[in-house]
Design a protein around this motif. Structure first.
Motif, PDB file in Angstrom:
ATOM      1  N   PRO A  62       7.253  11.950  -3.518  1.00  0.00           N
ATOM      2  CA  PRO A  62       6.800  12.425  -2.319  1.00  0.00           C
ATOM      3  C   PRO A  62       6.407  10.615  -1.856  1.00  0.00           C
ATOM      4  N   LEU A  63       7.275   9.358  -2.836  1.00  0.00           N
ATOM      5  CA  LEU A  63       6.236   8.711  -2.146  1.00  0.00           C
ATOM      6  C   LEU A  63       7.648   7.483  -1.846  1.00  0.00           C
ATOM      7  N   CYS A  64       8.104   6.255  -1.424  1.00  0.00           N
ATOM      8  CA  CYS A  64       8.943   5.537  -1.143  1.00  0.00           C
ATOM      9  C   CYS A  64       8.711   4.603  -2.777  1.00  0.00           C
ATOM     10  N   ALA A  65       9.735   4.174  -2.891  1.00  0.00           N
ATOM     11  CA  ALA A  65       9.506   3.346  -3.947  1.00  0.00           C
ATOM     12  C   ALA A  65       8.441   1.940  -3.768  1.00  0.00           C
ATOM     13  N   ARG A  66       8.292   1.552  -2.628  1.00  0.00           N
ATOM     14  CA  ARG A  66       7.160   0.666  -2.247  1.00  0.00           C
ATOM     15  C   ARG A  66       6.011   1.430  -2.412  1.00  0.00           C
ATOM     16  N   CYS A  67       5.619   2.574  -2.148  1.00  0.00           N
ATOM     17  CA  CYS A  67       4.487   2.991  -1.658  1.00  0.00           C
ATOM     18  C   CYS A  67       4.074   3.397  -3.179  1.00  0.00           C
ATOM     19  N   SER A  68       4.992   4.101  -4.124  1.00  0.00           N
ATOM     20  CA  SER A  68       5.006   4.957  -5.291  1.00  0.00           C
ATOM     21  C   SER A  68       4.014   3.324  -6.381  1.00  0.00           C
ATOM     22  N   GLY A  69       4.871   2.321  -6.425  1.00  0.00           N
ATOM     23  CA  GLY A  69       4.470   0.949  -6.645  1.00  0.00           C
ATOM     24  C   GLY A  69       2.832   1.034  -6.494  1.00  0.00           C
ATOM     25  N   MET A  70       2.504   0.735  -4.740  1.00  0.00           N
ATOM     26  CA  MET A  70       1.052   0.238  -4.549  1.00  0.00           C
ATOM     27  C   MET A  70       0.271   1.223  -5.160  1.00  0.00           C
ATOM     28  N   TYR A  71       0.783   2.757  -5.075  1.00  0.00           N
ATOM     29  CA  TYR A  71      -0.723   3.495  -5.504  1.00  0.00           C
ATOM     30  C   TYR A  71      -0.323   3.472  -6.923  1.00  0.00           C
ATOM     31  N   LEU A  72       0.401   3.608  -7.905  1.00  0.00           N
ATOM     32  CA  LEU A  72      -0.079   3.953  -9.367  1.00  0.00           C
ATOM     33  C   LEU A  72      -0.084   2.854  -9.484  1.00  0.00           C
ATOM     34  N   GLY A  73       0.525   1.355  -9.290  1.00  0.00           N
ATOM     35  CA  GLY A  73      -0.550   0.235  -9.388  1.00  0.00           C
ATOM     36  C   GLY A  73      -2.001   0.730  -9.022  1.00  0.00           C
ATOM     37  N   ALA A  74      -2.246   0.372  -8.029  1.00  0.00           N
ATOM     38  CA  ALA A  74      -3.608   0.424  -7.883  1.00  0.00           C
ATOM     39  C   ALA A  74      -4.693   1.588  -8.535  1.00  0.00           C
ATOM     40  N   LEU A  75      -3.707   2.621  -9.353  1.00  0.00           N
ATOM     41  CA  LEU A  75      -4.409   3.332  -9.999  1.00  0.00           C
ATOM     42  C   LEU A  75      -4.504   2.572 -11.195  1.00  0.00           C
ATOM     43  N   LEU A 104       1.094 -11.813  -0.851  1.00  0.00           N
ATOM     44  CA  LEU A 104       2.373 -13.121  -0.216  1.00  0.00           C
ATOM     45  C   LEU A 104       3.492 -12.072  -1.029  1.00  0.00           C
ATOM     46  N   ALA A 105       3.761 -11.639  -2.300  1.00  0.00           N
ATOM     47  CA  ALA A 105       5.073 -11.316  -2.474  1.00  0.00           C
ATOM     48  C   ALA A 105       5.061 -10.135  -2.092  1.00  0.00           C
ATOM     49  N   PHE A 106       4.347  -9.194  -1.659  1.00  0.00           N
ATOM     50  CA  PHE A 106       4.508  -7.762  -1.078  1.00  0.00           C
ATOM     51  C   PHE A 106       4.805  -8.255   0.780  1.00  0.00           C
ATOM     52  N   ALA A 107       3.679  -8.875   1.266  1.00  0.00           N
ATOM     53  CA  ALA A 107       4.462  -9.363   2.723  1.00  0.00           C
ATOM     54  C   ALA A 107       5.570  -9.469   2.707  1.00  0.00           C
ATOM     55  N   VAL A 108       6.484 -10.758   2.185  1.00  0.00           N
ATOM     56  CA  VAL A 108       7.686 -11.494   1.875  1.00  0.00           C
ATOM     57  C   VAL A 108       8.758 -10.759   1.413  1.00  0.00           C
ATOM     58  N   LEU A 133       9.465  -1.630  -5.987  1.00  0.00           N
ATOM     59  CA  LEU A 133       8.957  -0.619  -6.247  1.00  0.00           C
ATOM     60  C   LEU A 133       7.623  -2.248  -6.995  1.00  0.00           C
ATOM     61  N   ILE A 134       8.348  -2.991  -7.704  1.00  0.00           N
ATOM     62  CA  ILE A 134       7.315  -4.497  -8.341  1.00  0.00           C
ATOM     63  C   ILE A 134       6.321  -5.145  -7.184  1.00  0.00           C
ATOM     64  N   SER A 135       7.114  -5.339  -6.092  1.00  0.00           N
ATOM     65  CA  SER A 135       5.946  -6.010  -4.992  1.00  0.00           C
ATOM     66  C   SER A 135       4.722  -4.828  -4.398  1.00  0.00           C
ATOM     67  N   GLY A 136       5.414  -3.756  -4.770  1.00  0.00           N
ATOM     68  CA  GLY A 136       4.821  -2.448  -4.355  1.00  0.00           C
ATOM     69  C   GLY A 136       3.550  -2.793  -5.386  1.00  0.00           C
ATOM     70  N   THR A 137       3.560  -2.975  -6.971  1.00  0.00           N
ATOM     71  CA  THR A 137       2.669  -2.685  -7.595  1.00  0.00           C
ATOM     72  C   THR A 137       1.764  -3.327  -7.617  1.00  0.00           C
ATOM     73  N   GLY A 138       2.165  -4.719  -6.880  1.00  0.00           N
ATOM     74  CA  GLY A 138       1.094  -6.364  -7.210  1.00  0.00           C
ATOM     75  C   GLY A 138       0.892  -5.764  -6.092  1.00  0.00           C
ATOM     76  N   LEU A 139       0.436  -5.418  -5.108  1.00  0.00           N
ATOM     77  CA  LEU A 139      -0.549  -5.149  -3.998  1.00  0.00           C
ATOM     78  C   LEU A 139      -1.150  -3.621  -4.588  1.00  0.00           C
ATOM     79  N   GLY A 140      -0.665  -2.789  -4.634  1.00  0.00           N
ATOM     80  CA  GLY A 140      -1.836  -1.932  -5.329  1.00  0.00           C
ATOM     81  C   GLY A 140      -2.539  -2.431  -6.409  1.00  0.00           C
ATOM     82  N   LEU A 141      -1.764  -3.262  -7.487  1.00  0.00           N
ATOM     83  CA  LEU A 141      -3.349  -4.281  -8.201  1.00  0.00           C
ATOM     84  C   LEU A 141      -4.140  -4.855  -8.304  1.00  0.00           C
TER      85      LEU A 141
END
Length: 266
Positions: A62-75, A104-108, A133-141
């Motif tokens: 349902p979410l792209c690799a970056r968004c999947s990481g971001m929201y699962l990282g947030a969870l 910063l890693a997410f932005a870059v 996925l990695i950069s999205g997860t980092g921002l999610g955290l």
């Protein structure tokens, strides 16, 4: 004045009825099945480009690799920090640099990936879904690190002023939780990806509901008064309704212009 409690009760019942009606409309409007509903949530916040998404069989998540990481990282981050209770402080300054590096890693990586849309652009490096996925997860955290203190400070009459992330050890635990998210996603196991797909979309609604619920508390001047979750159910339910209305509106607009529930095409 004698009818005031009855009027308040009637108003709450009407509000709940309206929210239930909105939920029924959203359920009827969106694609069938649990993954279909998750797709509808992702459709409102994510481009869902097939090539930039992990797949469950032949269908993109349902979410792209970056968004999947971001929201699962947030969870994962929210669960990790909530186990310490109602801690409303921001992390100490010694942790600002490593936390800032996550953003910063997410932005870059996001900028580098976006620029590859343009033909002939070489970029800093070749993007791929693992890096997304990695950069999205980092921002999610990072998201609950800011959102949870705001929630605690706004909602509760009494809270612990200490930060949930208060040491290098707690930061290491948070990063391990993020690494766990990445490894689970990279496993490619359908039995793992299916619940993660549902959880990622549910987290989208949870974050939006929390943000809108806090705004409701502030607008009605109910901030700083709650002593238990029972005192917060109504503003959070209203926040959920606003979040649902937002996804409904964006889904409708996007479906009107594209004519499909699929992601954007490259």
């Amino acid at each position: 004045m004698r009818n005031s409690p009855r009027l308040k009760t009637a108003a709450k019942l009407l509000l709940i009825a309206a929210i239930l009606a909105l939920l029924v409309l959203w359920l009827r409007f969106t694609p069938p099945g649990l993954l279909g509903k998750a797709d509808a949530v992702g459709y409102a916040v994510c481009h869902r480009i097939d090539l930039r998404s992990f797949h469950l069989g032949s269908r993109p998540l349902p979410l792209c690799a970056r968004c999947s990481g971001m929201y699962l990282g947030a969870l994962a981050s929210a669960i990790y920090q909530l186990r310490k209770g109602r801690r409303g402080g921001l992390p100490p300054r010694k942790l600002w640099l490593p936390l800032g590096l996550l953003g910063l890693a997410f932005a870059v990586d996001g900028t580098n990936s976006y620029l590859h849309f343009f033909p002939g652009f070489q970029g800093l490096y070749e993007p791929n879904n693992t890096l997304r996925l990695i950069s999205g997860t980092g921002l999610g955290l990072l998201i609950p690190t800011l959102l949870l203190p705001a929630f605690h400070q706004t909602a509760w009459a009494e809270l612990d002023p200490r930060p949930a992330l208060d040491s290098w050890r707690s930061l290491a635990g948070l990063l391990l939780a993020g690494a766990g998210v990445v490894l689970l996603m990279l496993s490619g196991n359908p039995l793992i990806l299916y619940p993660l797909a549902l959880l990622s979309s549910a987290t989208v609604l949870a974050i939006l509901s929390t943000c809108y619920g806090l705004l409701v508390l502030i607008v009605v001047r109910g901030d700083g008064q709650a002593r238990s979750l029972r005192d917060l159910w109504l503003p959070l339910v209203v926040g959920f309704a606003i979040a649902l209305l937002q996804t409904f509106a964006i889904d409708w607009l996007r479906l009107t212009f594209t004519g499909t529930w699929n992601g954007f095409k490259l």
